[in-house]
Design a protein around this motif. Structure first.
Motif, PDB file in Angstrom:
ATOM      1  N   GLU A   1       0.830  -1.213   0.000  1.00 27.76           N
ATOM      2  CA  GLU A   1       0.000   0.000   0.000  1.00 27.76           C
ATOM      3  C   GLU A   1       0.865   1.263   0.000  1.00 27.76           C
ATOM      4  N   ARG A   2       1.932   1.235   0.799  1.00 26.53           N
ATOM      5  CA  ARG A   2       2.833   2.408   0.833  1.00 26.53           C
ATOM      6  C   ARG A   2       3.490   2.629  -0.528  1.00 26.53           C
ATOM      7  N   GLN A   3       3.863   1.519  -1.199  1.00 29.04           N
ATOM      8  CA  GLN A   3       4.452   1.652  -2.540  1.00 29.04           C
ATOM      9  C   GLN A   3       3.445   2.233  -3.520  1.00 29.04           C
ATOM     10  N   ARG A   4       2.219   1.749  -3.425  1.00 31.32           N
ATOM     11  CA  ARG A   4       1.166   2.214  -4.349  1.00 31.32           C
ATOM     12  C   ARG A   4       0.949   3.721  -4.192  1.00 31.32           C
ATOM     13  N   LYS A   5       1.021   4.194  -2.941  1.00 31.10           N
ATOM     14  CA  LYS A   5       0.778   5.618  -2.657  1.00 31.10           C
ATOM     15  C   LYS A   5       2.068   6.445  -2.728  1.00 31.10           C
ATOM     16  N   SER A   6       3.178   5.790  -3.103  1.00 31.78           N
ATOM     17  CA  SER A   6       4.498   6.453  -3.143  1.00 31.78           C
ATOM     18  C   SER A   6       4.851   7.079  -1.801  1.00 31.78           C
ATOM     19  N   GLU A   7       4.518   6.368  -0.719  1.00 28.33           N
ATOM     20  CA  GLU A   7       4.865   6.839   0.617  1.00 28.33           C
ATOM     21  C   GLU A   7       6.183   6.196   1.054  1.00 28.33           C
ATOM     22  N   ALA A   8       6.854   6.828   2.027  1.00 25.22           N
ATOM     23  CA  ALA A   8       8.098   6.251   2.562  1.00 25.22           C
ATOM     24  C   ALA A   8       7.785   4.931   3.257  1.00 25.22           C
ATOM     25  N   GLN A   9       8.692   3.963   3.117  1.00 28.51           N
ATOM     26  CA  GLN A   9       8.485   2.675   3.785  1.00 28.51           C
ATOM     27  C   GLN A   9       8.844   2.767   5.262  1.00 28.51           C
ATOM     28  N   LYS A  10       8.157   1.955   6.072  1.00 33.21           N
ATOM     29  CA  LYS A  10       8.480   1.859   7.494  1.00 33.21           C
ATOM     30  C   LYS A  10       9.713   0.972   7.608  1.00 33.21           C
ATOM     31  N   GLN A  11      10.818   1.572   8.058  1.00 38.47           N
ATOM     32  CA  GLN A  11      12.115   0.881   8.024  1.00 38.47           C
ATOM     33  C   GLN A  11      12.566   0.395   9.389  1.00 38.47           C
ATOM     34  N   LEU A  12      13.359  -0.640   9.335  1.00 43.28           N
ATOM     35  CA  LEU A  12      14.000  -1.167  10.531  1.00 43.28           C
ATOM     36  C   LEU A  12      15.476  -1.300  10.170  1.00 43.28           C
ATOM     37  N   SER A  13      16.253  -0.256  10.414  1.00 44.19           N
ATOM     38  CA  SER A  13      17.673  -0.283  10.055  1.00 44.19           C
ATOM     39  C   SER A  13      18.343   0.929  10.699  1.00 44.19           C
ATOM     40  N   LYS A  14      19.623   1.088  10.393  1.00 46.47           N
ATOM     41  CA  LYS A  14      20.357   2.250  10.899  1.00 46.47           C
ATOM     42  C   LYS A  14      20.007   3.499  10.090  1.00 46.47           C
ATOM     43  N   GLU A  15      19.141   3.367   9.103  1.00 44.45           N
ATOM     44  CA  GLU A  15      18.812   4.488   8.220  1.00 44.45           C
ATOM     45  C   GLU A  15      18.303   5.702   9.000  1.00 44.45           C
ATOM     46  N   PHE A  16      17.615   5.447  10.128  1.00 48.19           N
ATOM     47  CA  PHE A  16      17.094   6.585  10.915  1.00 48.19           C
ATOM     48  C   PHE A  16      18.232   7.481  11.408  1.00 48.19           C
ATOM     49  N   VAL A  17      19.408   6.882  11.678  1.00 45.49           N
ATOM     50  CA  VAL A  17      20.572   7.681  12.096  1.00 45.49           C
ATOM     51  C   VAL A  17      21.062   8.513  10.909  1.00 45.49           C
ATOM     52  N   ARG A  18      21.164   7.837   9.740  1.00 44.42           N
ATOM     53  CA  ARG A  18      21.635   8.558   8.543  1.00 44.42           C
ATOM     54  C   ARG A  18      20.704   9.727   8.219  1.00 44.42           C
ATOM     55  N   GLN A  19      19.385   9.481   8.293  1.00 47.02           N
ATOM     56  CA  GLN A  19      18.416  10.535   7.960  1.00 47.02           C
ATOM     57  C   GLN A  19      18.561  11.726   8.912  1.00 47.02           C
ATOM     58  N   TRP A  20      18.758  11.436  10.201  1.00 48.27           N
ATOM     59  CA  TRP A  20      18.931  12.509  11.181  1.00 48.27           C
ATOM     60  C   TRP A  20      20.191  13.318  10.863  1.00 48.27           C
ATOM     61  N   LEU A  21      21.261  12.621  10.479  1.00 47.59           N
ATOM     62  CA  LEU A  21      22.508  13.317  10.127  1.00 47.59           C
ATOM     63  C   LEU A  21      22.320  14.173   8.876  1.00 47.59           C
ATOM     64  N   ILE A  22      21.627  13.616   7.858  1.00 50.81           N
ATOM     65  CA  ILE A  22      21.377  14.376   6.616  1.00 50.81           C
ATOM     66  C   ILE A  22      20.579  15.646   6.936  1.00 50.81           C
ATOM     67  N   GLU A  23      19.534  15.489   7.781  1.00 56.20           N
ATOM     68  CA  GLU A  23      18.708  16.660   8.178  1.00 56.20           C
ATOM     69  C   GLU A  23      19.561  17.714   8.883  1.00 56.20           C
ATOM     70  N   ASN A  24      20.645  17.257   9.533  1.00 59.92           N
ATOM     71  CA  ASN A  24      21.544  18.182  10.232  1.00 59.92           C
ATOM     72  C   ASN A  24      22.814  18.468   9.426  1.00 59.92           C
ATOM     73  N   ASN A  25      22.666  18.374   8.095  1.00 60.33           N
ATOM     74  CA  ASN A  25      23.723  18.769   7.144  1.00 60.33           C
ATOM     75  C   ASN A  25      25.025  17.988   7.290  1.00 60.33           C
TER      76      ASN A  25
END
Length: 316
Positions: free
Chosen positions: A234-258
């Motif tokens: 359903e998330r793919q169909r709606k082009s929504e972000a997937q609910k992830q279970l990985s270290k990606e949340f750390v990377r995303q926080w770092l990207i948001e903080n340049n």
């Protein structure tokens, strides 16, 4: 933080050398066995963060040892024993200088390359018309060369690996087959937990008698990306972000903080609140990936605990 592991300085019997990786420290005893200590250091974009994450080393070590146990019938591995929550002891191997990255879905690095217009990744063609987090028709292997400390791992093709003599053709084919078999098993284990194993990396070494074995970590949140299976379509169909279970949340926080590990960038300040949040997320990852409740080890005197447990094992 005194109850986390940053750097270690043990001196075990017959110790010949110590190798310090981004998050692990490996003690060579007599060129026979290795004592691998999973620290609480956090690495992202090939940069080690200034502060440690409580229980991270224990979480990674315990997930890796459980997954090694669950795959040893299809691929031999280096482990002899897990004498401490943060320690794995195994046979000394010569590591192959490539990481075997396998991707079932267009996510992370592959998605960033795809978005930039590239359709060839490590010599493998990615189909046209895909969107981020779509499943590949077949999993693709996109190896990376192992970087020296301080450098970034580099994408490389199978042909290039063989042509440059990094791995022989015969050995590479074994690595390739093992990678596919491990990913298949990892996918099955993940499905039992309501997860999708999106992509992961495996590292291999050769024992003194020439046997190729699985080393390092396997199917941990540091080496793998997971999606929750429920709601994926359903998330793919709606082009929504997937609910992830990985270290990606750390990377995303770092990207948001340049911060993406680029020259001139500064690691953003990690407050105690942010560190505890990351620790809680890692515990959540452990429980979802293993299906078991995480039991925090006694960290009141963590260095003495590790030393005592390793020495007790070595005496045997």
């Amino acid at each position: 933080m005194s109850n986390t592991i940053n750097n270690t300085a043990f001196n075990f019997p017959n110790q010949k050398s110590v190798y310090k990786g981004k998050v692990r420290e490996v003690y060579n005893l007599n060129d026979e066995i290795l004592v691998m200590i999973a620290s609480d250091r956090l690495s992202a974009f090939d940069v080690v963060m200034p502060k440690q994450i409580p229980f991270k080393g224990q979480i990674l070590n315990q997930i890796a040892s459980k997954m090694m146990e669950a795959t040893k019938d299809i691929v031999p591995n280096w482990i002899i024993a897990i004498p401490d929550p943060n320690v794995a002891i195994g046979y000394m191997c010569t590591p192959f200088k490539v990481e075997m990255v396998i991707r079932g879905y267009l996510a992370g690095h592959a998605a960033r390359e795809y978005k930039a217009g590239k359709r060839l990744l490590c010599g493998v063609t990615m189909p046209e018309g895909m969107k981020e987090n779509d499943k590949f028709p077949e999993p693709i292997i996109t190896p990376a060369t192992k970087a020296e400390e301080g450098n970034h791992d580099e994408d490389i093709s199978k042909e290039n690996i063989i042509a440059r003599g990094i791995v022989s053709k015969e050995d590479y084919e074994v690595l390739e087959n093992y990678t596919k078999a491990l990913f298949k098993r990892g996918t099955e284990i993940a499905a039992e937990r309501g997860l999708i194993l999106v992509d992961t990396k495996y590292e291999f070494g050769k024992t003194k008698d020439g046997k190729i074995v699985l080393i390092d970590e396997i199917h941990t949140p540091d080496s793998s990306r997971y999606f929750y299976a429920e709601g994926y379509e359903e998330r793919q169909r709606k082009s929504e972000a997937q609910k992830q279970l990985s270290k990606e949340f750390v990377r995303q926080w770092l990207i948001e903080n340049n911060f993406q590990g680029l020259d001139g960038q500064t690691v953003p300040e990690m407050t105690d609140e942010k560190i505890n949040e990351i620790s809680e997320r890692y515990i959540e990852l452990y429980e979802n990936i293993t299906g078991e409740t995480f039991v925090k080890s006694d960290v009141s005197d963590i260095m003495n605990r590790i030393e005592k447990n390793v020495l007790n094992f070595l005496k045997k």
